[in-house]
Design an enzyme around this catalytic site. Structure first.
Site, short mmCIF file in Angstrom:
data_model
loop_
_atom_site.label_atom_id
_atom_site.label_comp_id
_atom_site.label_asym_id
_atom_site.label_seq_id
_atom_site.Cartn_x
_atom_site.Cartn_y
_atom_site.Cartn_z
N ARG A 157 0.67 -0.89 0.01
CA ARG A 157 0.56 0.18 0.40
C ARG A 157 1.25 0.86 -0.45
NH1 ARG A 157 -5.26 -1.50 2.13
NH2 ARG A 157 -5.70 -3.81 2.48
N LEU A 202 -4.64 1.56 -4.63
CA LEU A 202 -5.81 0.47 -4.29
C LEU A 202 -6.90 1.45 -4.55
CD1 LEU A 202 -4.80 -2.88 -4.16
CD2 LEU A 202 -4.09 -1.73 -5.77
N LYS A 203 -6.74 2.44 -3.62
CA LYS A 203 -8.03 4.01 -3.68
C LYS A 203 -8.28 4.28 -4.77
CE LYS A 203 -7.33 3.80 1.47
NZ LYS A 203 -7.38 4.56 2.41
N HIS A 246 -7.58 -15.83 13.76
CA HIS A 246 -5.43 -16.57 13.53
C HIS A 246 -5.73 -17.95 13.96
CE1 HIS A 246 -4.96 -12.57 13.40
NE2 HIS A 246 -5.64 -11.36 14.34
N ASN A 286 -7.04 -20.26 16.26
CA ASN A 286 -8.83 -20.22 15.03
C ASN A 286 -8.85 -21.38 14.58
OD1 ASN A 286 -8.40 -16.84 15.86
ND2 ASN A 286 -9.67 -18.03 16.97
N ASP A 325 -0.84 -21.89 10.12
CA ASP A 325 -0.39 -19.81 9.50
C ASP A 325 0.87 -20.69 8.60
OD1 ASP A 325 -1.33 -17.74 10.91
OD2 ASP A 325 -0.31 -16.69 11.33
#
Length: 382
Positions: A36, A57-58, A122, A125, A152
Protein backbone atom coordinates in the site's frame (compact mmCIF):
# COMPACT_ATOMS: atom_id res chain seq x y z
CA UNK A 1 16.90 -22.46 -9.96
CA UNK A 2 13.78 -24.59 -10.12
CA UNK A 3 11.31 -21.69 -10.44
CA UNK A 4 13.45 -19.43 -12.64
CA UNK A 5 11.30 -17.42 -15.04
CA UNK A 6 8.14 -17.61 -12.92
CA UNK A 7 6.71 -14.16 -12.15
CA UNK A 8 4.65 -13.81 -8.98
CA UNK A 9 2.51 -10.91 -7.78
CA UNK A 10 2.21 -11.14 -4.00
CA UNK A 11 -0.34 -8.83 -2.41
CA UNK A 12 1.14 -7.71 0.91
CA UNK A 13 -0.18 -9.50 3.96
CA UNK A 14 0.95 -11.00 7.25
CA UNK A 15 2.71 -14.28 8.09
CA UNK A 16 1.36 -17.09 5.84
CA UNK A 17 1.31 -15.39 2.44
CA UNK A 18 4.72 -13.72 2.90
CA UNK A 19 6.15 -17.12 3.85
CA UNK A 20 4.64 -18.63 0.72
CA UNK A 21 6.15 -15.82 -1.36
CA UNK A 22 9.55 -16.27 0.27
CA UNK A 23 9.56 -19.98 -0.57
CA UNK A 24 8.87 -19.17 -4.22
CA UNK A 25 11.56 -16.46 -4.25
CA UNK A 26 14.13 -18.71 -2.58
CA UNK A 27 13.72 -21.23 -5.38
CA UNK A 28 14.05 -18.70 -8.17
CA UNK A 29 10.69 -17.06 -8.83
CA UNK A 30 10.56 -13.31 -9.41
CA UNK A 31 8.30 -12.25 -6.56
CA UNK A 32 6.91 -8.71 -6.65
CA UNK A 33 5.25 -7.65 -3.41
CA UNK A 34 2.49 -5.10 -3.94
CA UNK A 35 2.41 -2.77 -0.92
CA UNK A 36 0.00 0.00 0.00
CA UNK A 37 1.09 3.59 -0.48
CA UNK A 38 1.50 5.98 2.45
CA UNK A 39 2.80 3.17 4.67
CA UNK A 40 5.83 3.87 6.84
CA UNK A 41 7.36 0.42 7.00
CA UNK A 42 6.62 -3.13 6.04
CA UNK A 43 5.81 -5.80 8.62
CA UNK A 44 6.93 -8.51 6.19
CA UNK A 45 9.85 -10.23 7.90
CA UNK A 46 9.87 -12.87 5.17
CA UNK A 47 10.63 -10.58 2.25
CA UNK A 48 13.89 -12.28 1.29
CA UNK A 49 14.52 -12.01 -2.43
CA UNK A 50 11.35 -10.02 -3.15
CA UNK A 51 10.90 -6.62 -4.76
CA UNK A 52 8.41 -4.01 -3.62
CA UNK A 53 5.99 -1.93 -5.67
CA UNK A 54 3.74 0.54 -3.84
CA UNK A 55 0.32 1.07 -5.48
CA UNK A 56 -2.63 3.13 -4.27
CA UNK A 57 -5.54 0.72 -4.69
CA UNK A 58 -7.99 3.38 -3.51
CA UNK A 59 -7.70 4.94 -6.95
CA UNK A 60 -9.13 3.51 -10.15
CA UNK A 61 -5.75 4.08 -11.81
CA UNK A 62 -4.06 2.01 -9.14
CA UNK A 63 -6.52 -0.84 -9.57
CA UNK A 64 -6.05 -0.69 -13.34
CA UNK A 65 -2.27 -0.80 -12.88
CA UNK A 66 -2.42 -3.82 -10.60
CA UNK A 67 -4.63 -5.59 -13.12
CA UNK A 68 -2.04 -5.03 -15.83
CA UNK A 69 0.70 -6.45 -13.60
CA UNK A 70 -1.40 -9.51 -12.78
CA UNK A 71 -2.28 -10.18 -16.40
CA UNK A 72 1.41 -10.25 -17.31
CA UNK A 73 2.36 -12.62 -14.49
CA UNK A 74 2.26 -16.36 -13.84
CA UNK A 75 0.95 -16.32 -10.28
CA UNK A 76 -1.14 -14.01 -8.11
CA UNK A 77 -0.86 -14.65 -4.37
CA UNK A 78 -3.77 -13.07 -2.51
CA UNK A 79 -4.22 -13.13 1.32
CA UNK A 80 -7.40 -11.08 1.73
CA UNK A 81 -10.76 -12.08 3.12
CA UNK A 82 -13.30 -13.43 0.69
CA UNK A 83 -14.74 -10.79 -1.65
CA UNK A 84 -12.10 -8.07 -1.28
CA UNK A 85 -10.54 -8.63 -4.69
CA UNK A 86 -13.94 -9.02 -6.36
CA UNK A 87 -14.95 -5.57 -5.10
CA UNK A 88 -11.88 -4.19 -6.86
CA UNK A 89 -12.79 -6.00 -10.06
CA UNK A 90 -9.68 -8.15 -9.66
CA UNK A 91 -11.22 -11.47 -8.72
CA UNK A 92 -9.87 -14.66 -10.28
CA UNK A 93 -12.67 -15.08 -12.79
CA UNK A 94 -12.03 -11.59 -14.16
CA UNK A 95 -8.25 -12.02 -14.35
CA UNK A 96 -8.41 -15.51 -15.85
CA UNK A 97 -10.44 -14.10 -18.72
CA UNK A 98 -7.53 -11.83 -19.57
CA UNK A 99 -4.85 -14.42 -18.85
CA UNK A 100 -6.08 -18.04 -19.04
CA UNK A 101 -2.64 -19.27 -17.93
CA UNK A 102 -2.76 -17.35 -14.65
CA UNK A 103 -2.55 -19.26 -11.37
CA UNK A 104 -4.55 -17.40 -8.75
CA UNK A 105 -3.73 -18.52 -5.19
CA UNK A 106 -6.14 -17.47 -2.45
CA UNK A 107 -4.76 -18.05 1.04
CA UNK A 108 -7.29 -17.55 3.84
CA UNK A 109 -8.14 -18.99 7.23
CA UNK A 110 -11.44 -20.64 6.43
CA UNK A 111 -11.42 -20.94 2.64
CA UNK A 112 -13.60 -19.38 -0.04
CA UNK A 113 -16.86 -21.10 0.94
CA UNK A 114 -18.71 -22.08 4.10
CA UNK A 115 -20.33 -20.06 6.88
CA UNK A 116 -16.96 -18.89 8.27
CA UNK A 117 -15.53 -17.84 4.91
CA UNK A 118 -15.69 -14.11 5.71
CA UNK A 119 -14.86 -14.40 9.42
CA UNK A 120 -11.72 -13.03 11.02
CA UNK A 121 -9.31 -15.38 12.75
CA UNK A 122 -5.73 -16.29 13.56
CA UNK A 123 -3.63 -19.45 13.72
CA UNK A 124 -5.08 -20.52 17.07
CA UNK A 125 -8.64 -20.30 15.68
CA UNK A 126 -7.81 -22.26 12.54
CA UNK A 127 -5.94 -24.84 14.60
CA UNK A 128 -8.96 -25.17 16.87
CA UNK A 129 -11.29 -25.67 13.90
CA UNK A 130 -8.99 -28.31 12.42
CA UNK A 131 -9.37 -30.59 15.42
CA UNK A 132 -5.64 -30.64 16.13
CA UNK A 133 -5.66 -28.13 18.97
CA UNK A 134 -7.79 -30.50 21.05
CA UNK A 135 -4.87 -32.96 21.00
CA UNK A 136 -2.08 -30.54 21.93
CA UNK A 137 -1.10 -29.97 25.54
CA UNK A 138 0.09 -31.63 28.73
CA UNK A 139 -2.05 -34.04 30.70
CA UNK A 140 -4.59 -32.26 32.87
CA UNK A 141 -3.89 -28.92 31.23
CA UNK A 142 -5.81 -26.86 28.69
CA UNK A 143 -5.06 -27.23 24.96
CA UNK A 144 -1.83 -25.50 23.97
CA UNK A 145 -1.05 -23.83 20.63
CA UNK A 146 2.65 -24.23 19.66
CA UNK A 147 3.47 -20.72 18.44
CA UNK A 148 1.63 -20.07 15.16
CA UNK A 149 3.47 -22.71 13.20
CA UNK A 150 0.87 -25.33 12.30
CA UNK A 151 -1.97 -23.36 10.70
CA UNK A 152 -0.24 -20.16 9.56
CA UNK A 153 2.94 -21.65 8.18
CA UNK A 154 2.64 -25.42 7.65
CA UNK A 155 -1.05 -25.56 6.80
CA UNK A 156 -1.09 -22.10 5.22
CA UNK A 157 2.06 -20.76 3.56
CA UNK A 158 3.77 -24.07 2.86
CA UNK A 159 0.70 -25.88 1.56
CA UNK A 160 -0.18 -22.87 -0.61
CA UNK A 161 3.33 -22.94 -2.11
CA UNK A 162 2.84 -26.63 -2.84
CA UNK A 163 -0.47 -25.85 -4.53
CA UNK A 164 1.19 -23.20 -6.69
CA UNK A 165 3.98 -25.55 -7.75
CA UNK A 166 1.44 -28.27 -8.55
CA UNK A 167 -0.59 -25.84 -10.64
CA UNK A 168 2.53 -24.71 -12.48
CA UNK A 169 3.37 -28.35 -13.24
CA UNK A 170 -0.13 -29.09 -14.49
CA UNK A 171 -0.09 -25.96 -16.65
CA UNK A 172 2.82 -27.45 -18.60
CA UNK A 173 0.40 -30.14 -19.81
CA UNK A 174 -2.85 -28.22 -20.19
CA UNK A 175 -1.63 -24.69 -20.91
CA UNK A 176 -4.27 -23.45 -18.47
CA UNK A 177 -4.10 -21.75 -15.10
CA UNK A 178 -6.46 -22.34 -12.19
CA UNK A 179 -7.64 -21.05 -8.82
CA UNK A 180 -6.09 -22.35 -5.61
CA UNK A 181 -8.35 -22.24 -2.54
CA UNK A 182 -5.89 -22.64 0.35
CA UNK A 183 -7.68 -22.84 3.71
CA UNK A 184 -5.50 -22.81 6.81
CA UNK A 185 -8.08 -24.91 8.68
CA UNK A 186 -7.93 -27.62 6.04
CA UNK A 187 -4.18 -27.23 5.61
CA UNK A 188 -3.61 -27.70 9.33
CA UNK A 189 -5.90 -30.73 9.39
CA UNK A 190 -4.05 -32.20 6.41
CA UNK A 191 -0.70 -31.68 8.14
CA UNK A 192 -2.25 -33.65 11.02
CA UNK A 193 -3.23 -36.60 8.83
CA UNK A 194 -1.02 -38.93 10.85
CA UNK A 195 -2.91 -38.11 14.04
CA UNK A 196 -6.22 -38.61 12.28
CA UNK A 197 -5.37 -41.83 10.50
CA UNK A 198 -3.51 -43.52 13.36
CA UNK A 199 -6.37 -43.32 15.84
CA UNK A 200 -7.45 -46.86 15.00
CA UNK A 201 -4.08 -48.37 15.99
CA UNK A 202 -4.10 -47.05 19.55
CA UNK A 203 -1.75 -44.12 19.06
CA UNK A 204 -4.18 -41.51 20.41
CA UNK A 205 -6.79 -43.42 22.39
CA UNK A 206 -5.80 -41.95 25.77
CA UNK A 207 -6.60 -38.42 27.01
CA UNK A 208 -4.55 -35.43 25.82
CA UNK A 209 -0.98 -35.53 27.10
CA UNK A 210 -1.09 -39.23 28.04
CA UNK A 211 -0.16 -40.78 24.70
CA UNK A 212 3.24 -41.77 23.36
CA UNK A 213 3.91 -38.72 21.20
CA UNK A 214 2.11 -35.95 23.08
CA UNK A 215 4.35 -35.82 26.20
CA UNK A 216 2.68 -38.78 27.88
CA UNK A 217 5.61 -41.16 27.47
CA UNK A 218 8.73 -40.52 29.60
CA UNK A 219 10.91 -41.71 26.72
CA UNK A 220 9.46 -39.04 24.39
CA UNK A 221 9.85 -35.77 26.26
CA UNK A 222 12.32 -33.05 27.27
CA UNK A 223 14.37 -32.95 30.46
CA UNK A 224 16.22 -30.17 32.23
CA UNK A 225 19.95 -30.57 32.75
CA UNK A 226 22.11 -29.36 35.62
CA UNK A 227 22.97 -26.11 33.82
CA UNK A 228 19.31 -25.15 33.31
CA UNK A 229 19.29 -26.24 29.67
CA UNK A 230 17.33 -29.11 28.14
CA UNK A 231 17.70 -32.30 26.15
CA UNK A 232 15.09 -33.94 23.94
CA UNK A 233 14.46 -37.68 24.21
CA UNK A 234 12.75 -39.73 21.49
CA UNK A 235 13.73 -43.32 22.33
CA UNK A 236 10.56 -45.09 21.16
CA UNK A 237 11.78 -48.33 19.61
CA UNK A 238 13.09 -51.00 22.06
CA UNK A 239 16.62 -50.94 20.66
CA UNK A 240 16.78 -47.15 21.04
CA UNK A 241 15.28 -47.34 24.53
CA UNK A 242 18.00 -49.81 25.49
CA UNK A 243 20.61 -47.29 24.34
CA UNK A 244 18.89 -44.58 26.40
CA UNK A 245 19.04 -46.64 29.58
CA UNK A 246 22.67 -47.52 28.91
CA UNK A 247 23.61 -43.85 28.52
CA UNK A 248 21.74 -42.99 31.72
CA UNK A 249 23.51 -45.85 33.49
CA UNK A 250 20.21 -47.42 34.53
CA UNK A 251 19.67 -51.14 35.02
CA UNK A 252 16.71 -52.29 32.88
CA UNK A 253 15.96 -55.04 35.39
CA UNK A 254 15.33 -52.50 38.13
CA UNK A 255 12.85 -50.49 36.06
CA UNK A 256 9.22 -51.11 35.12
CA UNK A 257 8.51 -52.20 31.52
CA UNK A 258 8.83 -49.44 28.90
CA UNK A 259 5.21 -49.69 27.75
CA UNK A 260 3.58 -49.94 31.17
CA UNK A 261 1.38 -46.83 31.08
CA UNK A 262 0.67 -46.92 34.80
CA UNK A 263 4.42 -46.81 35.54
CA UNK A 264 5.19 -43.90 33.24
CA UNK A 265 5.04 -41.30 36.06
CA UNK A 266 7.67 -43.25 38.03
CA UNK A 267 9.89 -43.64 34.96
CA UNK A 268 9.63 -39.92 34.31
CA UNK A 269 10.67 -39.18 37.88
CA UNK A 270 13.75 -41.40 37.49
CA UNK A 271 14.69 -39.87 34.14
CA UNK A 272 14.18 -36.34 35.49
CA UNK A 273 16.56 -36.93 38.40
CA UNK A 274 19.19 -38.60 36.22
CA UNK A 275 19.21 -35.91 33.51
CA UNK A 276 19.42 -33.20 36.19
CA UNK A 277 22.73 -34.67 37.35
CA UNK A 278 24.77 -33.50 34.33
CA UNK A 279 24.98 -30.53 31.99
CA UNK A 280 23.59 -30.45 28.47
CA UNK A 281 27.13 -30.66 27.08
CA UNK A 282 27.92 -33.65 29.29
CA UNK A 283 24.86 -35.51 28.04
CA UNK A 284 25.73 -34.64 24.45
CA UNK A 285 29.11 -36.29 24.96
CA UNK A 286 27.38 -39.35 26.41
CA UNK A 287 24.80 -39.78 23.66
CA UNK A 288 26.44 -38.41 20.50
CA UNK A 289 27.31 -41.32 18.24
CA UNK A 290 24.63 -43.58 19.77
CA UNK A 291 21.09 -44.42 18.66
CA UNK A 292 19.53 -43.38 21.95
CA UNK A 293 17.71 -40.53 20.18
CA UNK A 294 18.85 -37.92 22.68
CA UNK A 295 19.73 -34.46 21.38
CA UNK A 296 20.34 -31.05 22.94
CA UNK A 297 17.49 -28.53 22.77
CA UNK A 298 19.34 -25.81 20.89
CA UNK A 299 18.48 -22.13 21.14
CA UNK A 300 18.39 -19.85 18.11
CA UNK A 301 21.81 -18.63 19.21
CA UNK A 302 23.25 -22.16 19.33
CA UNK A 303 21.94 -23.85 16.20
CA UNK A 304 24.36 -22.45 13.64
CA UNK A 305 27.41 -23.43 15.72
CA UNK A 306 26.38 -27.05 16.23
CA UNK A 307 28.81 -29.26 14.26
CA UNK A 308 26.09 -31.05 12.29
CA UNK A 309 24.40 -27.82 11.21
CA UNK A 310 27.77 -26.29 10.40
CA UNK A 311 28.72 -29.22 8.17
CA UNK A 312 25.48 -28.88 6.21
CA UNK A 313 25.43 -25.07 6.18
CA UNK A 314 21.90 -25.33 7.52
CA UNK A 315 21.72 -21.66 8.50
CA UNK A 316 22.69 -18.58 6.52
CA UNK A 317 23.72 -15.06 7.44
CA UNK A 318 22.41 -12.10 5.46
CA UNK A 319 24.06 -8.77 4.71
CA UNK A 320 22.81 -7.37 8.03
CA UNK A 321 24.44 -10.17 9.98
CA UNK A 322 21.10 -11.80 10.81
CA UNK A 323 20.82 -15.58 10.73
CA UNK A 324 17.92 -17.64 9.40
CA UNK A 325 17.31 -21.19 8.15
CA UNK A 326 18.54 -22.22 4.73
CA UNK A 327 15.72 -23.07 2.29
CA UNK A 328 14.67 -26.71 2.34
CA UNK A 329 14.64 -29.21 0.75
CA UNK A 330 18.03 -29.26 -0.97
CA UNK A 331 17.83 -29.99 -4.71
CA UNK A 332 20.89 -31.60 -6.28
CA UNK A 333 20.88 -29.74 -9.63
CA UNK A 334 18.78 -26.64 -9.01
CA UNK A 335 19.13 -25.76 -5.34
CA UNK A 336 17.65 -22.62 -3.86
CA UNK A 337 19.87 -19.54 -3.94
CA UNK A 338 18.32 -17.25 -1.32
CA UNK A 339 19.07 -13.56 -1.49
CA UNK A 340 21.34 -12.27 1.26
CA UNK A 341 20.48 -8.61 0.59
CA UNK A 342 18.39 -6.48 2.90
CA UNK A 343 14.62 -6.82 2.70
CA UNK A 344 13.01 -4.29 0.36
CA UNK A 345 11.65 -0.97 1.55
CA UNK A 346 8.07 -0.23 0.55
CA UNK A 347 8.14 1.00 -3.03
CA UNK A 348 11.86 0.45 -3.43
CA UNK A 349 11.48 -1.22 -6.83
CA UNK A 350 8.42 0.59 -8.18
CA UNK A 351 10.21 2.27 -11.08
CA UNK A 352 12.37 -0.76 -11.87
CA UNK A 353 9.43 -3.16 -11.99
CA UNK A 354 7.16 -0.88 -14.00
CA UNK A 355 9.94 -0.45 -16.55
CA UNK A 356 10.16 -4.23 -16.84
CA UNK A 357 6.41 -4.41 -17.44
CA UNK A 358 6.75 -2.01 -20.37
CA UNK A 359 5.74 1.31 -18.83
CA UNK A 360 7.55 4.38 -20.14
CA UNK A 361 9.36 6.83 -17.90
CA UNK A 362 6.85 9.61 -18.53
CA UNK A 363 3.95 7.27 -17.62
CA UNK A 364 5.64 6.29 -14.38
CA UNK A 365 6.40 9.90 -13.53
CA UNK A 366 2.78 10.84 -14.10
CA UNK A 367 1.58 8.04 -11.83
CA UNK A 368 4.01 9.21 -9.17
CA UNK A 369 2.76 12.79 -9.45
CA UNK A 370 -0.89 11.73 -9.10
CA UNK A 371 -0.23 9.45 -6.13
CA UNK A 372 -1.09 6.25 -7.99
CA UNK A 373 2.28 4.73 -7.08
CA UNK A 374 5.15 5.51 -4.74
CA UNK A 375 8.83 4.77 -5.15
CA UNK A 376 11.70 5.27 -2.76
CA UNK A 377 14.80 3.65 -4.18
CA UNK A 378 16.96 6.45 -2.77
CA UNK A 379 15.76 5.81 0.79
CA UNK A 380 16.44 2.11 0.36
CA UNK A 381 20.11 2.78 -0.28
CA UNK A 382 20.62 4.95 2.82
Amino acid sequence: MALAGVRVIELAGLAPAPFCGMILADFGAKVIRVDRTKTGMSLDTQARGKRSVAINLKTSEGVSLLKKLCLQSDVVLEPYRKGVMEKLGLGPQELLKGNPRLIYARLTGYGQSGSYASAAGHDINYLAMSGLLSRLGRSGEKPYAPLNLIADFAGGGLSCALGIVLALLERERSGRGQIIDASMVEGAAYVGSFAWKSQSIGMWDRPRGENMLDSGAPFYDTYQTSDGKYVAVGAIEPQFYTQLLKGLDLDPGSLPPQMSFTDWPELRRIFTERFASKSQEDWSQVFDGTDACVTPVLSFQQVSSHPHNQERNSFLTDSNGEQSPRPAPVLSRTPAEPSLSSDPFIGEHTVEVLNEFGFKSEEIEQMMTHGVVEGDAIKAKL
